[in-house]
Design an enzyme around this catalytic site. Structure first.
Site, PDB file in Angstrom:
ATOM      1  N   ARG A  49       0.846  -1.194   0.000  1.00 21.56           N
ATOM      2  CA  ARG A  49       0.000   0.000   0.000  1.00 21.56           C
ATOM      3  C   ARG A  49       0.880   1.243   0.000  1.00 21.56           C
ATOM      4  O   ARG A  49       2.092   1.166   0.152  1.00 21.56           O
ATOM      5  CB  ARG A  49      -0.949  -0.014   1.214  1.00 21.56           C
ATOM      6  CG  ARG A  49      -0.173  -0.312   2.510  1.00 21.56           C
ATOM      7  CD  ARG A  49      -0.682   0.389   3.685  1.00 21.56           C
ATOM      8  NE  ARG A  49      -0.585   1.820   3.570  1.00 21.56           N
ATOM      9  CZ  ARG A  49       0.538   2.514   3.718  1.00 21.56           C
ATOM     10  NH1 ARG A  49       1.704   1.913   3.954  1.00 21.56           N
ATOM     11  NH2 ARG A  49       0.547   3.826   3.614  1.00 21.56           N
ATOM     12  N   ASP A 239      -2.018  10.955  -2.512  1.00 25.59           N
ATOM     13  CA  ASP A 239      -2.358   9.908  -3.481  1.00 25.59           C
ATOM     14  C   ASP A 239      -2.577  10.474  -4.869  1.00 25.59           C
ATOM     15  O   ASP A 239      -2.423   9.776  -5.870  1.00 25.59           O
ATOM     16  CB  ASP A 239      -3.602   9.140  -3.021  1.00 25.59           C
ATOM     17  CG  ASP A 239      -3.213   8.130  -1.963  1.00 25.59           C
ATOM     18  OD1 ASP A 239      -3.013   8.535  -0.807  1.00 25.59           O
ATOM     19  OD2 ASP A 239      -3.053   6.942  -2.313  1.00 25.59           O
TER      20      ASP A 239
HETATM   21  O1  MRU Z   1      -4.790   3.375   1.872  1.00 23.23           O
HETATM   22  P1  MRU Z   1      -3.301   3.588   1.926  1.00 23.23           P
HETATM   23  O2  MRU Z   1      -2.674   3.078   3.161  1.00 23.23           O
HETATM   24  O3  MRU Z   1      -2.612   3.083   0.672  1.00 23.23           O
HETATM   25  O4  MRU Z   1      -3.150   5.166   1.924  1.00 23.23           O
HETATM   26  C1  MRU Z   1      -1.879   5.724   1.845  1.00 23.23           C
HETATM   27  C2  MRU Z   1      -1.855   7.192   1.953  1.00 23.23           C
HETATM   28  O5  MRU Z   1      -2.861   7.856   2.029  1.00 23.23           O
HETATM   29  C3  MRU Z   1      -0.501   7.848   1.851  1.00 23.23           C
HETATM   30  O6  MRU Z   1      -0.470   9.034   2.582  1.00 23.23           O
HETATM   31  C4  MRU Z   1      -0.200   8.161   0.377  1.00 23.23           C
HETATM   32  O7  MRU Z   1      -0.425   7.047  -0.428  1.00 23.23           O
HETATM   33  C5  MRU Z   1       1.207   8.627   0.197  1.00 23.23           C
HETATM   34  S1  MRU Z   1       2.353   7.330   0.500  1.00 23.23           S
HETATM   35  C6  MRU Z   1       3.903   7.948   0.233  1.00 23.23           C
END
Ligand code: MRU
Length: 351
Positions: A49, A239
């Site tokens: 993730r 994201d």
């Molecule tokens: O649902 P996730 O755990 O994949 O969400 C991750 C995030 O929101 C992070 O802050 C984002 O992907 C940046 S990771 C460098």
């Protein structure tokens, strides 16, 4: 400095070797993803993730999945690549890094001459390049951001935008790792990040492994901490960053930005350029992933809400650009007013 390697090739090169983040912080378990089903399942269930890490894993996973199609004739093989790419990119829609990496791979597939073996070889090279570039981008984000952290800085972060979420030392946590490497004292407050606890499970774990001072907070504690003057700056990951600077990130980022603005605490978004999506005009156009109800209702040993209660479980929210103090990118620190759809940020660092 973090020694975590969240995504890499398996020793035989036939699989994507990930840290299965679902078992952290209890167990550090690696897992090899050997086909499209295993890859998509790992991305869907957050075994791997974080926007950059799923981009890297998606690119490498496309190579692994396509190996089973190498006996097909060229046109059929390219169609298989398109179909697999579409399938992988749809698993998590909000993080643009995933569709960005797949689109980049498919451009190479269609642009490489020769039989499927030759195309597959080129794709392996491209996936490795995406992996290595991500590592370098993290390092550069750290270099650009480390100046924000003076000795004794108290940083608040949300979710996990560290080494586990990338192929390198992270985005939001990259300046933290470099500051610590340079002997500066840094203390990190990690929001626990409901409902899946990426902050308390993952950020606290990886910073602890690196010997960095970390304190876990329930998400609703951040504003009080700011009011007490105990937070110097907020750094989060992203994201997807829309052309106008609106930021999609883990649900709970937007209230954090509001609290930071209210208390005069700088709010930084650290991200590689692969997270910028100039084709999306504003945050309103970003597709927000909604996840299964049970993630919220069954997060603990016994249910935390009645089984028949309606559940609202968006994985991300959008923080308006107006609440962002600056973006810490691999190309430099970009301050307002920004337009990510303009080429003027493309090569140079903006001060
Ligand atoms: O649902 P996730 O755990 O994949 O969400 C991750 C995030 O929101 C992070 O802050 C984002 O992907 C940046 S990771 C460098």
């Amino acid at each position: 400095m973090s020694a975590v390697e969240s995504v890499r090739w398996s020793s035989d090169g036939a699989a994507v070797d990930i840290i299965d983040q679902r078992h952290l912080p209890g167990t550090l378990l690696r897992r090899e993803l050997r086909n499209a089903d295993e890859l998509c399942d790992a991305i869907r269930t957050l075994a791997v993730r974080g926007a950059p890490a799923i981009g890297v894993a998606g690119a490498m996973g496309l190579v692994v999945a396509l190996a089973a199609h190498v006996e097909e004739e060229r046109e059929r093989f390219l169609t298989s690549a398109d179909e697999l790419g579409r399938r992988i990119a749809r698993v998590r829609p909000t993080a643009v890094n995933l569709s960005w990496a797949i689109a980049r791979m498919l451009r190479v597939a269609h642009g490489t001459e020769g039989d499927p073996r030759a195309v597959l070889g080129a794709l392996r090279g491209e996936a490795t390049a995406i992996l290595e570039e991500d590592r370098e981008m993290c390092r550069r984000i750290g270099e650009h951001g480390v100046g924000l952290l003076t000795d004794g800085a108290r940083v608040l972060t949300h979710c996990n935008a560290g080494a586990l979420a990338t192929a390198g030392i992270g985005t939001a946590l990259a300046p933290v790792y470099l500051a610590a490497e340079r002997g500066r004292r840094v203390a990190v407050f990690a929001d626990e990040t409901r409902p899946l606890m990426q902050g308390s499970r993952l950020t606290a774990w990886e910073l602890g492994q690196a010997g960095i001072d970390v304190t876990v907070l329930a998400d609703n504690m951040a504003a009080s901490l700011m009011r007490e003057g105990r937070v110097d700056l907020v750094i989060v990951g992203a994201d997807r960053i829309a052309a106008n600077g609106d930021v999609a990130n883990k649900i709970g980022t937007y209230p954090l930005a509001l609290a930071a603005r209210h208390h005069g605490v700088p709010f930084y978004v650290a991200a590689p350029w692969s997270t910028v999506d100039p084709a999306t005009a504003t945050g309103d156009a970003i597709e927000i992933e909604h996840r299964a109800a049970d993630e919220l209702g069954l997060g603990f040993a016994s249910p935390v809400s009645p089984r028949d209660a309606a559940v609202y479980n968006p994985a991300f929210d959008v923080t308006p650009a107006s609440l962002v103090t600056a973006f810490v990118t691999d190309r430099g620190i970009v301050r307002p007013v920004y337009r990510f759809d303009l080429e003027r940020h493309a090569g140079a660092s903006a001060g």
